[in-house]
Design a protein around this motif. Structure first.
Motif: not given
Length: 105
Positions: A14-29
């Motif tokens: 859950r924690l890794i997924g939450a951080v990964a989602g925020s990190a991936i989002s840096l690419v888009y916006l």
């Protein structure tokens, strides 16, 4: 209600997924300021932690693969999706309200 039990594998996913989602989002916006980045990152992580389970279960059910995935995999995918969605949605909202404020003032 979200269960923060002592199952280390699911909580870690859950924690890794939450951080990964925020990190991936840096690419888009990309955020324009540090404050915006911090607020969006914390919102993304919080949403990933809170809504990771239901989002992962919903996604696995929609794809028809819930029987093939472990609970940790469902949690990881759900937390990543929830975090990514929160980051992206909040970023769009900040940009739209910023533009509207510039036109009014």
């Amino acid at each position: 209600m979200t269960d923060f039990s002592h199952d280390g594998g699911v909580l870690s996913a859950r924690l890794i997924g939450a951080v990964a989602g925020s990190a991936i989002s840096l690419v888009y916006l990309l955020p324009k300021h540090r404050r915006e980045a911090a607020v969006r990152f914390l919102t993304g992580v919080a949403c990933g932690l809170i809504f990771g389970g239901p989002t992962g279960l919903w996604g696995a059910t929609q794809l028809g693969i819930e029987a093939e995935l472990s609970s940790a995999e469902i949690m990881l995918a759900g937390a990543t999706l929830a975090s990514f969605t929160a980051w992206w949605g909040l970023g769009v909202l900040v940009r739209l309200t910023g533009r509207a404020g510039e036109k009014v003032g």
